[in-house]
Design a protein around this motif. Structure first.
Motif, PDB file in Angstrom:
ATOM      1  N   VAL A  88       0.836  -1.205   0.000  1.00 38.00           N
ATOM      2  CA  VAL A  88       0.000   0.000   0.000  1.00 38.00           C
ATOM      3  C   VAL A  88       0.870   1.255   0.000  1.00 38.00           C
ATOM      4  O   VAL A  88       0.654   2.199  -0.750  1.00 38.00           O
ATOM      5  CB  VAL A  88      -0.952  -0.022   1.207  1.00 38.00           C
ATOM      6  CG1 VAL A  88      -1.619   1.342   1.373  1.00 38.00           C
ATOM      7  CG2 VAL A  88      -1.974  -1.112   1.053  1.00 38.00           C
ATOM      8  N   VAL A  89       1.867   1.253   0.839  1.00 33.98           N
ATOM      9  CA  VAL A  89       2.759   2.416   0.897  1.00 33.98           C
ATOM     10  C   VAL A  89       3.474   2.588  -0.425  1.00 33.98           C
ATOM     11  O   VAL A  89       3.632   3.705  -0.943  1.00 33.98           O
ATOM     12  CB  VAL A  89       3.767   2.248   2.056  1.00 33.98           C
ATOM     13  CG1 VAL A  89       4.840   3.338   1.991  1.00 33.98           C
ATOM     14  CG2 VAL A  89       3.066   2.266   3.391  1.00 33.98           C
ATOM     15  N   HIS A  90       3.888   1.494  -1.031  1.00 33.14           N
ATOM     16  CA  HIS A  90       4.590   1.557  -2.307  1.00 33.14           C
ATOM     17  C   HIS A  90       3.692   2.148  -3.400  1.00 33.14           C
ATOM     18  O   HIS A  90       4.119   3.015  -4.179  1.00 33.14           O
ATOM     19  CB  HIS A  90       5.059   0.149  -2.690  1.00 33.14           C
ATOM     20  CG  HIS A  90       5.886   0.120  -3.944  1.00 33.14           C
ATOM     21  ND1 HIS A  90       7.074   0.807  -4.068  1.00 33.14           N
ATOM     22  CD2 HIS A  90       5.678  -0.509  -5.146  1.00 33.14           C
ATOM     23  CE1 HIS A  90       7.589   0.620  -5.263  1.00 33.14           C
ATOM     24  NE2 HIS A  90       6.736  -0.192  -5.945  1.00 33.14           N
ATOM     25  N   HIS A  91       2.437   1.747  -3.431  1.00 29.04           N
ATOM     26  CA  HIS A  91       1.493   2.280  -4.420  1.00 29.04           C
ATOM     27  C   HIS A  91       1.205   3.760  -4.179  1.00 29.04           C
ATOM     28  O   HIS A  91       1.047   4.539  -5.118  1.00 29.04           O
ATOM     29  CB  HIS A  91       0.183   1.486  -4.393  1.00 29.04           C
ATOM     30  CG  HIS A  91       0.261   0.214  -5.169  1.00 29.04           C
ATOM     31  ND1 HIS A  91       0.382   0.171  -6.540  1.00 29.04           N
ATOM     32  CD2 HIS A  91       0.245  -1.090  -4.755  1.00 29.04           C
ATOM     33  CE1 HIS A  91       0.446  -1.078  -6.948  1.00 29.04           C
ATOM     34  NE2 HIS A  91       0.369  -1.882  -5.888  1.00 29.04           N
ATOM     35  N   GLN A  92       1.117   4.188  -2.958  1.00 27.09           N
ATOM     36  CA  GLN A  92       0.876   5.608  -2.662  1.00 27.09           C
ATOM     37  C   GLN A  92       2.035   6.470  -3.161  1.00 27.09           C
ATOM     38  O   GLN A  92       1.837   7.545  -3.728  1.00 27.09           O
ATOM     39  CB  GLN A  92       0.695   5.804  -1.158  1.00 27.09           C
ATOM     40  CG  GLN A  92      -0.655   5.288  -0.644  1.00 27.09           C
ATOM     41  CD  GLN A  92      -0.782   5.455   0.861  1.00 27.09           C
ATOM     42  OE1 GLN A  92       0.203   5.781   1.534  1.00 27.09           O
ATOM     43  NE2 GLN A  92      -1.975   5.195   1.388  1.00 27.09           N
ATOM     44  N   ASP A  93       3.246   6.005  -2.991  1.00 32.24           N
ATOM     45  CA  ASP A  93       4.402   6.753  -3.480  1.00 32.24           C
ATOM     46  C   ASP A  93       4.373   6.868  -4.997  1.00 32.24           C
ATOM     47  O   ASP A  93       4.667   7.925  -5.579  1.00 32.24           O
ATOM     48  CB  ASP A  93       5.698   6.056  -3.041  1.00 32.24           C
ATOM     49  CG  ASP A  93       5.895   6.140  -1.529  1.00 32.24           C
ATOM     50  OD1 ASP A  93       5.251   7.035  -0.920  1.00 32.24           O
ATOM     51  OD2 ASP A  93       6.666   5.341  -0.992  1.00 32.24           O
ATOM     52  N   ILE A  94       3.994   5.779  -5.627  1.00 32.36           N
ATOM     53  CA  ILE A  94       3.943   5.802  -7.098  1.00 32.36           C
ATOM     54  C   ILE A  94       2.862   6.762  -7.587  1.00 32.36           C
ATOM     55  O   ILE A  94       3.060   7.526  -8.534  1.00 32.36           O
ATOM     56  CB  ILE A  94       3.695   4.376  -7.639  1.00 32.36           C
ATOM     57  CG1 ILE A  94       4.923   3.515  -7.380  1.00 32.36           C
ATOM     58  CG2 ILE A  94       3.360   4.403  -9.128  1.00 32.36           C
ATOM     59  CD1 ILE A  94       4.742   2.064  -7.763  1.00 32.36           C
ATOM     60  N   ASN A  95       1.694   6.775  -6.934  1.00 34.69           N
ATOM     61  CA  ASN A  95       0.599   7.690  -7.329  1.00 34.69           C
ATOM     62  C   ASN A  95       1.021   9.142  -7.177  1.00 34.69           C
ATOM     63  O   ASN A  95       0.677   9.994  -8.006  1.00 34.69           O
ATOM     64  CB  ASN A  95      -0.645   7.417  -6.488  1.00 34.69           C
ATOM     65  CG  ASN A  95      -1.293   6.090  -6.829  1.00 34.69           C
ATOM     66  OD1 ASN A  95      -1.063   5.573  -7.925  1.00 34.69           O
ATOM     67  ND2 ASN A  95      -2.064   5.538  -5.901  1.00 34.69           N
ATOM     68  N   LYS A  96       1.747   9.446  -6.129  1.00 35.29           N
ATOM     69  CA  LYS A  96       2.233  10.823  -5.940  1.00 35.29           C
ATOM     70  C   LYS A  96       3.182  11.214  -7.055  1.00 35.29           C
ATOM     71  O   LYS A  96       3.141  12.316  -7.590  1.00 35.29           O
ATOM     72  CB  LYS A  96       2.930  10.969  -4.587  1.00 35.29           C
ATOM     73  CG  LYS A  96       1.975  10.928  -3.393  1.00 35.29           C
ATOM     74  CD  LYS A  96       2.734  11.093  -2.101  1.00 35.29           C
ATOM     75  CE  LYS A  96       1.786  11.058  -0.898  1.00 35.29           C
ATOM     76  NZ  LYS A  96       2.514  11.194   0.382  1.00 35.29           N
ATOM     77  N   LYS A  97       4.066  10.293  -7.417  1.00 37.22           N
ATOM     78  CA  LYS A  97       5.017  10.582  -8.492  1.00 37.22           C
ATOM     79  C   LYS A  97       4.297  10.819  -9.820  1.00 37.22           C
ATOM     80  O   LYS A  97       4.654  11.704 -10.597  1.00 37.22           O
ATOM     81  CB  LYS A  97       6.014   9.437  -8.637  1.00 37.22           C
ATOM     82  CG  LYS A  97       6.987   9.324  -7.472  1.00 37.22           C
ATOM     83  CD  LYS A  97       7.957   8.170  -7.699  1.00 37.22           C
ATOM     84  CE  LYS A  97       8.960   8.066  -6.530  1.00 37.22           C
ATOM     85  NZ  LYS A  97       9.904   6.958  -6.749  1.00 37.22           N
ATOM     86  N   ILE A  98       3.278   9.990 -10.047  1.00 36.04           N
ATOM     87  CA  ILE A  98       2.501  10.162 -11.294  1.00 36.04           C
ATOM     88  C   ILE A  98       1.811  11.518 -11.305  1.00 36.04           C
ATOM     89  O   ILE A  98       1.794  12.238 -12.322  1.00 36.04           O
ATOM     90  CB  ILE A  98       1.483   9.017 -11.444  1.00 36.04           C
ATOM     91  CG1 ILE A  98       2.213   7.693 -11.666  1.00 36.04           C
ATOM     92  CG2 ILE A  98       0.524   9.289 -12.597  1.00 36.04           C
ATOM     93  CD1 ILE A  98       1.291   6.497 -11.674  1.00 36.04           C
ATOM     94  N   LEU A  99       1.190  11.914 -10.180  1.00 32.23           N
ATOM     95  CA  LEU A  99       0.495  13.202 -10.094  1.00 32.23           C
ATOM     96  C   LEU A  99       1.453  14.365 -10.320  1.00 32.23           C
ATOM     97  O   LEU A  99       1.163  15.307 -11.068  1.00 32.23           O
ATOM     98  CB  LEU A  99      -0.178  13.328  -8.729  1.00 32.23           C
ATOM     99  CG  LEU A  99      -0.984  14.607  -8.479  1.00 32.23           C
ATOM    100  CD1 LEU A  99      -2.118  14.707  -9.503  1.00 32.23           C
ATOM    101  CD2 LEU A  99      -1.538  14.638  -7.064  1.00 32.23           C
ATOM    102  N   VAL A 100       2.631  14.282  -9.691  1.00 30.62           N
ATOM    103  CA  VAL A 100       3.631  15.345  -9.874  1.00 30.62           C
ATOM    104  C   VAL A 100       4.081  15.419 -11.319  1.00 30.62           C
ATOM    105  O   VAL A 100       4.236  16.493 -11.924  1.00 30.62           O
ATOM    106  CB  VAL A 100       4.833  15.114  -8.944  1.00 30.62           C
ATOM    107  CG1 VAL A 100       5.982  16.073  -9.278  1.00 30.62           C
ATOM    108  CG2 VAL A 100       4.427  15.284  -7.481  1.00 30.62           C
ATOM    109  N   ALA A 101       4.273  14.237 -11.921  1.00 32.88           N
ATOM    110  CA  ALA A 101       4.706  14.217 -13.323  1.00 32.88           C
ATOM    111  C   ALA A 101       3.646  14.805 -14.251  1.00 32.88           C
ATOM    112  O   ALA A 101       3.950  15.540 -15.187  1.00 32.88           O
ATOM    113  CB  ALA A 101       5.036  12.782 -13.733  1.00 32.88           C
ATOM    114  N   LEU A 102       2.380  14.485 -13.993  1.00 34.19           N
ATOM    115  CA  LEU A 102       1.294  15.032 -14.820  1.00 34.19           C
ATOM    116  C   LEU A 102       1.202  16.548 -14.692  1.00 34.19           C
ATOM    117  O   LEU A 102       1.004  17.274 -15.672  1.00 34.19           O
ATOM    118  CB  LEU A 102      -0.036  14.384 -14.434  1.00 34.19           C
ATOM    119  CG  LEU A 102      -0.231  12.922 -14.844  1.00 34.19           C
ATOM    120  CD1 LEU A 102      -1.532  12.384 -14.288  1.00 34.19           C
ATOM    121  CD2 LEU A 102      -0.219  12.799 -16.365  1.00 34.19           C
ATOM    122  N   ILE A 103       1.348  17.030 -13.432  1.00 34.27           N
ATOM    123  CA  ILE A 103       1.298  18.479 -13.228  1.00 34.27           C
ATOM    124  C   ILE A 103       2.457  19.160 -13.942  1.00 34.27           C
ATOM    125  O   ILE A 103       2.301  20.185 -14.616  1.00 34.27           O
ATOM    126  CB  ILE A 103       1.317  18.806 -11.722  1.00 34.27           C
ATOM    127  CG1 ILE A 103       0.024  18.310 -11.052  1.00 34.27           C
ATOM    128  CG2 ILE A 103       1.488  20.312 -11.497  1.00 34.27           C
ATOM    129  CD1 ILE A 103       0.018  18.455  -9.547  1.00 34.27           C
TER     130      ILE A 103
END
Length: 444
Positions: free
Chosen positions: A67-82
């Motif tokens: 779960v923690v690993h997936h949350q980190d990945i989602n944050k990275k994706i959001l930052v990359a999209l922004i």
């Protein structure tokens, strides 16, 4: 432009898709480590079955890590999209600014090339011809065009002497040709000074606001160093003064044509006094400022000394005008009203009737005004026919002659309150002018 934007978007997508930080993880459970080989020394006890609590602990710990690993990945994706959206927006904004800049430069370049071409050919079709034709067709007011100096040079053939139409104290009037068949009059004003500059600005200001069939149209102006230029509609027959006191001595002006000219001037003054708000006092009505077009329609010109608004007194306005046309109360006391224009109109009427100049020299040291000389004879019916201009003598109905003489006498009265309103003068002339010339007189 759209192709460039699409290529930029594709490039951004490829860059971010190849980045390791943006690759989606595959959930693969690692194999358990292989224990080091151990020589058997004794019989190992049979393995015990793991208890349920141990399994639960291991299982829950593994899920928490995932779960923690997936949350980190989602944050990275959001930052990359922004970041990619911001970069894309910046690129689009930059391209849009560049496009507007190129468009503006192209427009300025085309305008400059067109102006250079027009100046070289002696043509200025836009500001002059378009404004004149539109105003003439609709009767609407409009702004005055600013004309480039090279255009005027080309239109007047570098202000050659054979293009001079008239000469005055402040400069000359030149015949100018714009395009193939559009002609105008260019007044060239020499010298600076506050007075000349004020008259120049006053002319532009007033003639940009008023529009009437008996007031000359100002089409444009130009400022070149200390010299000022005014461009008017062409008045083919020149000034009334040149007809009455020039080589022809009024031979081209019949009785009916002279009264028609007086009617036109009265209409122009009535518009200034009664239709303009605030009223306009011309202040320089004279035969040289009454221009005639190809059909001998009269129009008022030269509004440099005109006053708009209020009732100026001797302390607020400088004495100006032309000798012989200036009203007595304005000359002596500085009192200026619409009746001052009526007096000057009366002098012009006497010029039309008698054919003499407003002031004539009778000796080396003495001059006589037309008003002083004519007044005793205008009121005597037996003497009146003898002082009429010989060109028109005995060509009019005597009743009409007496009526015009009576109007002239009233207009040049020393006391302003005795003078008629210009509206009354206008209505008294309409029955004396034939229908075909703008009046109501019908042939018997």
């Amino acid at each position: 432009m759209m192709k460039v934007v699409i290529l930029v978007i594709i490039a951004i997508i490829l860059v971010f898709s190849s980045s390791p930080s943006l690759s989606f993880p595959v959930d693969v459970k690692p194999d358990p480590p292989v224990a080091d080989p151990v020589l058997p020394t004794e019989k190992d006890p049979p393995p015990l079955l793991p208890n349920s609590s141990g399994l639960d602990a291991h299982s829950s710990g593994d899920a928490a890590v995932r779960v923690v690993h997936h949350q980190d990945i989602n944050k990275k994706i959001l930052v990359a999209l922004i970041a990619s959206s911001t970069l894309l927006g910046g690129i689009l904004l930059l391209l849009l600014c560049f496009w507007f800049y190129r468009l503006k430069r192209l427009k300025n370049s085309n305008t400059k090339n067109q102006q250079s071409s027009n100046a070289a050919k002696g043509v200025s079709l836009g500001p002059i011809v378009d404004r004149f034709t539109s105003l003439k067709a609709t009767g609407k007011k409009g702004s005055i065009a600013l004309i480039e100096y090279p255009v005027l040079v080309a239109a007047t053939h570098n202000f050659q002497e054979d293009h001079i139409m008239a000469e005055g104290g402040l400069g000359c009037v030149y015949k100018a040709q714009f395009g193939d068949n559009f002609h105008a009059a260019v007044k060239r004003l020499h010298g600076g000074g506050k007075g000349n500059e004020r008259e120049f600005e006053n002319e532009i200001d007033l003639l940009s606001k008023i529009q009437h069939q008996n007031i000359v149209s100002l089409l444009g102006y130009c400022i070149h160093g200390e010299t000022r230029f005014l461009v008017y509609e062409m008045m083919q027959n020149g000034s009334l003064e040149s007809h009455l006191h020039g080589p022809s001595h009024g031979s081209k002006l019949s009785w009916h044509l002279r009264i028609k000219i007086a009617l036109d001037v009265a209409r122009g003054l009535e518009y200034l006094h009664e239709r303009c708000y605030p009223p306009v006092i011309h202040r320089d009505i004279k035969s040289s400022n009454i221009l005639l077009d190809s059909n001998y329609n009269a129009k008022l010109s030269d509004f440099g000394l005109a006053i708009s608004g209020g009732n100026p007194n001797k302390y607020s306005i400088k004495l100006s005008g032309t000798l012989g046309y200036v009203a007595p109360e304005y000359l002596l006391d500085g009192k200026l009203t619409e009746k001052s224009d009526v007096y000057a109109f009366g002098v012009v009427l006497l010029e039309l009737l008698i054919g003499r100049r407003p002031v004539e020299k009778i000796s080396e040291a003495q001059c006589q005004s037309i008003v002083t000389w004519a007044m005793p004879q205008l009121t005597d019916r037996s003497k009146l026919p003898n002082i009429v201009d010989p060109v028109i003598r005995n060509t009019m109905d005597p009743k009409h002659l007496y009526q015009v003489a009576a109007v002239a006498v009233l207009c040049v009265q020393p006391e302003p309150s005795y003078r008629p309103l210009i509206t009354d003068v206008l209505h008294s002339f309409i029955p004396l002018v034939p229908v075909e010339l703008g009046g109501s007189l019908r042939a018997v």
